[in-house]
Motif scaffolding. Structure first.
Motif, PDB file in Angstrom:
ATOM      1  N   ASN A 177      45.596  71.729  -8.655  1.00  0.00           N
ATOM      2  CA  ASN A 177      45.394  72.847  -9.213  1.00  0.00           C
ATOM      3  C   ASN A 177      44.492  72.947 -10.146  1.00  0.00           C
ATOM      4  N   LEU A 178      43.242  72.284 -10.019  1.00  0.00           N
ATOM      5  CA  LEU A 178      42.482  72.158 -11.142  1.00  0.00           C
ATOM      6  C   LEU A 178      41.239  73.093 -11.111  1.00  0.00           C
ATOM      7  N   GLN A 179      40.653  73.565 -12.397  1.00  0.00           N
ATOM      8  CA  GLN A 179      39.937  74.910 -12.413  1.00  0.00           C
ATOM      9  C   GLN A 179      38.304  74.790 -11.721  1.00  0.00           C
ATOM     10  N   SER A 180      38.139  73.099 -11.747  1.00  0.00           N
ATOM     11  CA  SER A 180      36.822  72.951 -11.377  1.00  0.00           C
ATOM     12  C   SER A 180      36.744  71.565 -10.622  1.00  0.00           C
ATOM     13  N   MET A 181      35.904  71.426  -9.759  1.00  0.00           N
ATOM     14  CA  MET A 181      35.831  69.917  -9.005  1.00  0.00           C
ATOM     15  C   MET A 181      34.700  69.203  -9.719  1.00  0.00           C
ATOM     16  N   ARG A 182      33.847  69.832 -10.435  1.00  0.00           N
ATOM     17  CA  ARG A 182      32.574  69.240 -10.668  1.00  0.00           C
ATOM     18  C   ARG A 182      32.833  67.819 -11.578  1.00  0.00           C
ATOM     19  N   PRO A 183      33.697  68.021 -12.534  1.00  0.00           N
ATOM     20  CA  PRO A 183      33.999  66.625 -13.484  1.00  0.00           C
ATOM     21  C   PRO A 183      34.459  65.413 -12.403  1.00  0.00           C
ATOM     22  N   LEU A 184      35.066  65.834 -11.160  1.00  0.00           N
ATOM     23  CA  LEU A 184      35.382  64.694 -10.346  1.00  0.00           C
ATOM     24  C   LEU A 184      34.321  63.979  -9.615  1.00  0.00           C
ATOM     25  N   ILE A 185      33.218  64.659  -9.547  1.00  0.00           N
ATOM     26  CA  ILE A 185      32.206  64.368  -8.346  1.00  0.00           C
ATOM     27  C   ILE A 185      31.756  62.831  -8.702  1.00  0.00           C
ATOM     28  N   LEU A 186      31.295  62.611  -9.939  1.00  0.00           N
ATOM     29  CA  LEU A 186      30.536  61.383 -10.404  1.00  0.00           C
ATOM     30  C   LEU A 186      31.736  60.174 -10.482  1.00  0.00           C
ATOM     31  N   PRO A 187      32.817  60.485 -10.890  1.00  0.00           N
ATOM     32  CA  PRO A 187      33.893  59.367 -10.754  1.00  0.00           C
ATOM     33  C   PRO A 187      34.215  58.947  -9.492  1.00  0.00           C
ATOM     34  N   LEU A 188      34.363  60.019  -8.486  1.00  0.00           N
ATOM     35  CA  LEU A 188      34.944  59.584  -7.132  1.00  0.00           C
ATOM     36  C   LEU A 188      33.601  58.993  -6.472  1.00  0.00           C
ATOM     37  N   ALA A 189      32.297  59.402  -6.572  1.00  0.00           N
ATOM     38  CA  ALA A 189      31.228  58.853  -6.196  1.00  0.00           C
ATOM     39  C   ALA A 189      31.043  57.229  -6.514  1.00  0.00           C
ATOM     40  N   ILE A 190      31.439  57.035  -7.831  1.00  0.00           N
ATOM     41  CA  ILE A 190      31.411  55.799  -8.325  1.00  0.00           C
ATOM     42  C   ILE A 190      32.395  54.744  -7.905  1.00  0.00           C
ATOM     43  N   ILE A 191      33.487  55.307  -7.724  1.00  0.00           N
ATOM     44  CA  ILE A 191      34.496  54.651  -7.079  1.00  0.00           C
ATOM     45  C   ILE A 191      34.370  54.290  -5.720  1.00  0.00           C
ATOM     46  N   ALA A 192      33.735  55.171  -4.628  1.00  0.00           N
ATOM     47  CA  ALA A 192      33.413  54.986  -3.494  1.00  0.00           C
ATOM     48  C   ALA A 192      32.449  53.822  -3.355  1.00  0.00           C
ATOM     49  N   ALA A 193      31.453  53.964  -4.049  1.00  0.00           N
ATOM     50  CA  ALA A 193      30.298  52.913  -4.360  1.00  0.00           C
ATOM     51  C   ALA A 193      30.913  51.644  -4.541  1.00  0.00           C
ATOM     52  N   GLN A 194      31.889  51.526  -5.385  1.00  0.00           N
ATOM     53  CA  GLN A 194      32.504  50.171  -5.474  1.00  0.00           C
ATOM     54  C   GLN A 194      33.465  49.704  -4.354  1.00  0.00           C
ATOM     55  N   LEU A 195      34.115  50.737  -3.897  1.00  0.00           N
ATOM     56  CA  LEU A 195      35.198  50.091  -2.713  1.00  0.00           C
ATOM     57  C   LEU A 195      34.330  49.686  -1.644  1.00  0.00           C
ATOM     58  N   ALA A 196      33.077  50.432  -1.402  1.00  0.00           N
ATOM     59  CA  ALA A 196      32.267  50.207  -0.152  1.00  0.00           C
ATOM     60  C   ALA A 196      31.655  48.704  -0.272  1.00  0.00           C
ATOM     61  N   LEU A 197      31.604  48.257  -1.457  1.00  0.00           N
ATOM     62  CA  LEU A 197      31.159  46.844  -1.571  1.00  0.00           C
ATOM     63  C   LEU A 197      32.322  45.576  -1.360  1.00  0.00           C
TER      64      LEU A 197
END
Lengths: 368, 626
Positions: free
Chosen positions: A299-319
């Motif tokens: 129930n967050l107000q905005s999704m923008r703060p999550l974009i970069l952290p999730l992207a970084i986590i995805a890139a790390q997990l992909a490796l």
């Protein structure tokens, strides 16, 4: 709330479904199908489609009786906990798909385009562009996918036509492969490949009505199924099962075989543009959906703060997977087990909950 | 010894003079220093309490002086035998003083002193009005403002004053339609200004105004203000007669077929040109003033029965809420567009009235700014910018072919250099062997990497293009041609650049000029450099990523609420005017994305003559004979 998905129609919905369901065909899934179903592998997409659509229609049936998007429907039928579990499940599916697609496309890049580049740079580059699109929202992603759609289909058609000289129909015999049982055993679980069609149900408020969703799902899955079937027929007709099951990059191998004249050969480089764009679109859609559902869940107000952290986590997990073979294996397992579970279980659970609640309501009305 | 020391000193000083450079003495250049004071919001002295009190006292003092003079006149008239003329004169002065007295109540005096001078109402005293006008227009320094004092020859004579801006007015008009009729006035009765307007002034437009704001606007626009002593208002008379450029041919949007007239710097002329090409009573012109100091008029034109009212309201809202000192049409674009930071234009800028009319009939809105020969049309999509004015003057195959050529040229202008670099660096197998050998052979003696070649020649072409634009007349064109040829030839001969690179960049440059809209061409040129870097760094991966990013940016853009890539994405009802230029007689609907009030443009059968048969000279309708 800044994560409203905006407004989309049949065209955008079709593009989302086609992009997310077809992109895996630039990876190694053909070889897996060929290995599993032998010469009948070309029937697997059709089985996937039939299986999935029948289950997706159940979801739409439930949504017809209970208004709202998938989260709201689940909340009404299964309670908050049930809805949250389903949301969590979808978050993980989209995230896993983003990670594995990212890894495989990064490997593709090294194998086919720039071998000297470091894989972490490629993965970082792709995830950066995907994050940019997530920042823009689902509407631009869908519009971009819709614009690329006819170009992609034309390019694929030209590819298939360009290989007609190498096609041998008898490579497809026996027509049912190793038998109907094996075919169904391969086809039913791999309907998890179409899981992304649930995006239409999750983003239901963005579409005008259920008919729009139904049409988009039908068109998207229909296009994917047709092109998957045709490409598998072509693939096996060219390579046969024995060779085909060993290819890591079937699409690339097929494109390399095009030879129309001295000046029209080795066109696989030009198809890089197509699969890079579709791959980026798929990763962007997956990351967007993961972000969107996380925002919804907490129930967050905005999704923008999550974009970069999730992207970084995805890139790390992909490796993390040691090599491409491990990544392919994980992808196949994810699609045929984890995603398939969702495809099979979620609609049934929702239907049962709807029926039970419907009976209870009828009972209470009768008592009153 | 002394002689030796003197000689040595002389030698040393002459050596010094010889060796040490002394620059010639020139005056120090002007530098705009920063203000010492940190408080930037200090109000001017006008609004200080002391100045306000001084203004009030001065006004009272002047009234007292007039009253004293009137009393003296009355006293001397009574002491002598007063003539009827003298009595009338004294009575008139008393009436003026009475009218002035109403303005001198303490509250009103204090309010007027504190107010901005322009917001004040016009006084009944001509002297007060004269002082205010001189203050507003800085007449002591400003020699453009002419104040013509004269007497209207009534009995007794009435003081009056004309105020106008030299150069903006037609002097003959002032003389013939204002001064001469006023000099023929024998008496004034009732409401003086109304009397003059209805009975004496022959100017075709005349209106009464009550405040100085309207006066200032009128005078700055070329009107003449007439003040009469005793009247607490003024008359603004239409006397515009400034020099302006005649209607000429379009400079940037030349066509082979179609209209050959272009807008000028005069707003009224431009509005007229649009009205001449779209003679609809529905065509509405709303005037808005822009800029606090520049006070430029801008006209918002639209078809009332077609344009979406929400869109009209939005355009007006954006224009009315601009707060700036000075503004031109080019600046106005950046003030009102949705994404000023993105190089792709979101507003169409055109110098052709026919183009404006066709867009108005589609339901768009035109904004014309005084002093600028370009009209702004909103909202638009990317595909609007690829339309040429003569698209509809050509037949279907030609129009479609030209349009396809433009899209292809834009694609080539963006992609070609990056593609060349990607192929030569990373994907040589995609190119036929003969061609790659030719490219390799041409590049054999070049000491620079391909990207350096491309960037060098691209930047050089940009220099030539910019220099050709800045140098006036034929010399600019000559410089472009000669510079391009000579530069290209010289660098190839010197083995600094390979011929292939010159060909690639030349084709790219020509392709970028095929884009009809100048600003779109600029945007394409800018992003081409990003693509070059992406292509050289990551090959076709970089090119694909760049295409995808640009596609994303375009997909997310809007122009006044209309998605930039409509009608393709989002998909709307096609109007046969996007990628393909459909037949003009089949374009029955207005663009769907504009959500106009009236969607239908023409009936399904617009070539009605096709359904008619001629029988022995009589025309019969085929449908009616069945």
């Amino acid at each position: 709330m800044s994560y409203q998905p905006g407004k989309m129609g049949v065209a955008a919905g079709t593009a989302i479904v086609f992009t997310t369901t077809f992109t895996s065909f630039f990876l190694s899934v053909w070889s897996v199908f060929t290995d599993q179903a032998a010469t009948a592998a070309w029937l697997v997409p059709s089985i996937n489609a039939v299986c999935f659509l029948s289950l997706f229609w159940i979801v739409l049936y439930v949504m017809q009786r209970v208004p709202g998007d998938l989260y709201e429907v689940a909340e009404r039928l299964l309670g908050k906990t049930g809805a949250r579990l389903i949301t969590l499940y979808f978050i993980t599916t989209f995230f896993i798909d983003a990670v594995l697609t990212l890894r495989q496309f990064a490997e593709n890049t090294l194998l086919t385009a720039i071998p000297s580049l470091d894989i972490s740079l490629v993965a970082g580059w792709y995830v950066l562009i995907a994050s940019f699109y997530v920042y823009l929202g689902i509407e631009p992603i869908a519009r971009a996918a819709y614009i690329v759609l006819p170009v992609g289909l034309t390019a694929l058609t030209l590819l298939l036509l360009g290989l007609y000289t190498k096609f041998h129909l008898y490579n497809l015999r026996p027509w049912l492969g190793d038998g109907l049982g094996v075919l169904l055993k391969s086809g039913v679980p791999s309907s998890g490949f179409y899981l992304h069609t649930f995006i239409l149900a999750i983003l239901a408020p963005a579409f005008q009505n259920l008919r729009t969703i139904r049409t988009a799902a039908l068109l998207g899955i229909g296009l994917t199924t047709i092109f998957r079937t045709l490409t598998l027929i072509m693939y096996m007709g060219i390579f046969s099962v024995e060779v085909g099951r060993e290819k890591v990059l079937p699409f690339y191998e097929m494109a390399r075989l095009i030879y129309l004249s001295r000046y029209l050969q080795r066109v696989e480089a030009f198809y890089i543009i197509l699969w890079v764009i579709l791959g980026l679109a798929t990763i962007a859609i997956d990351l967007y959906m993961a972000n969107y559902l996380l925002t919804r869940l907490f129930n967050l107000q905005s999704m923008r703060p999550l974009i970069l952290p999730l992207a970084i986590i995805a890139a790390q997990l992909a490796l993390i997977p040691a090599d491409i073979a491990t990544a392919i294996e994980l992808n196949v397992k994810a699609d045929t087990i984890y995603f398939a579970a969702g495809v099979l279980v979620v609609p049934v659970v929702l239907l049962m909950a709807n029926l039970i609640k419907g009976k209870r309501k009828a009972k209470s009305c009768a008592t009153n | 010894m002394e002689g030796l020391a003197n000689s040595l000193t002389k030698i040393i000083s002459s050596l010094k003079n010889l060796l040490i450079y002394e620059p010639p003495s020139i005056p120090t250049p002007f530098v705009l220093e920063e203000k010492q004071s940190e408080n930037e919001s200090e109000k001017p002295a006008e609004s200080s309490a002391l100045t306000e009190s001084a203004d009030e006292l001065n006004q009272l003092l002047r009234f007292a002086q007039h009253l004293e003079a009137t009393i003296e006149q009355a006293k001397s008239a009574i002491s002598q035998e007063p003539t009827p003329d003298k009595i009338d004169s004294i009575l008139q002065q008393i009436k003026v003083l009475e009218a002035q007295k109403a303005e001198l109540s303490p509250i009103l005096l204090a309010y007027n002193s504190g107010e901005n001078t322009e917001s004040r109402n016009i006084s009944a005293s001509l002297e007060e009005n004269s002082l205010i006008i001189k203050k507003i227009f800085q007449v002591s320094d400003n020699e453009d403002i002419i104040i013509r004092d004269f007497f209207i020859p009534t009995n007794p004579p009435r003081k009056a004053m004309l105020v106008f801006t030299q150069g903006l007015v037609d002097n003959k008009d002032i003389t013939s339609s204002i001064l001469m009729p006023l000099f023929a006035v024998k008496e004034l009765s009732g409401d003086i200004l109304e009397f003059l307007i209805t009975k004496h002034l022959s100017s075709n437009q005349a209106k009464q105004v009550k405040d100085f704001q309207a006066i200032v606007k009128g005078i700055n626009g070329g009107d003449t203000a007439l003040f009469v002593d005793g009247a607490n208002g003024a008359i603004l008379l239409f006397t515009k007669g400034f020099e302006h450029r005649a209607i000429g041919r379009p400079q940037l949007e030349q066509t082979i077929r179609g209209s050959q007239s272009a807008f000028t710097e005069t707003l009224r002329t431009n509005i007229t040109l649009v009205r001449l090409t779209l003679r609809s009573p529905d065509l509405v012109t709303k005037m808005i003033t822009l800029g606090k100091r520049s006070r430029i008029d801008c006209a918002v034109m639209y078809l009332q029965s077609v344009a979406n009212p929400d869109l009209v309201a939005e355009v007006k809202r954006r224009l009315s809420n601009i707060s700036t000192d000075n503004i031109t049409a080019g600046m106005l674009e950046q003030f009102i567009e949705d994404h000023p930071g993105i190089p792709f234009p979101q507003i169409l800028s055109t110098e052709r009235p026919d183009r404006v009319s066709s867009h108005l009939s589609e339901g768009r809105i035109a904004v014309l700014v005084d002093g600028d020969p370009f009209a702004l049309v909103v909202p638009i999509s990317l595909f609007t910018l690829f339309g040429s004015p003569e698209d509809f003057a050509l037949k279907l195959p030609s129009g479609t072919f030209m349009r396809a050529l433009r899209y292809l040229s834009a694609f080539v202008a963006v992609i070609l250099p990056a593609f060349y670099l990607a192929i030569t660096y990373y994907h040589q197998e995609a190119v036929p062997t003969d061609l790659i050998l030719a490219i390799a052979g041409a590049r054999e003696r070049i000491p620079f990497p391909a990207i350096a070649e491309v960037l060098f020649i691209e930047v050089s072409f940009e220099f030539i293009r910019e220099a050709g634009t800045r140098i006036p007349g034929l010399l600019g064109q000559t410089l472009g041609i000669v510079g391009g040829i000579i530069l290209g030839q010289a660098v190839v001969a010197a083995s600094l650049i390979s011929p292939v690179t010159v060909v690639v960049v030349a084709i790219t440059a020509i392709a970028s000029f095929s884009i009809p809209d100048f600003r779109m061409g600029m945007a394409v040129r800018q992003i081409r450099f990003l693509f070059i870097i992406a292509g050289a760094t990551l090959g076709l991966i970089g090119v694909a990523s760049g295409l995808f990013v640009v596609l994303g940016v375009l997909s997310s853009m809007k122009s006044f609420g209309v998605p930039y890539l409509s009608p393709i994405a989002p998909k709307t009802t096609p109007g046969l005017d996007t990628m393909v230029r459909g037949p003009v007689y089949r374009q029955e609907q207005r663009p769907d994305e504009l959500n106009t009030q009236d969607q239908s443009r023409q009936p399904p059968i617009s070539r009605k003559w096709e359904k008619q048969r001629t029988e022995g000279g009589n025309v019969t309708d085929e449908l009616s004979t069945r």
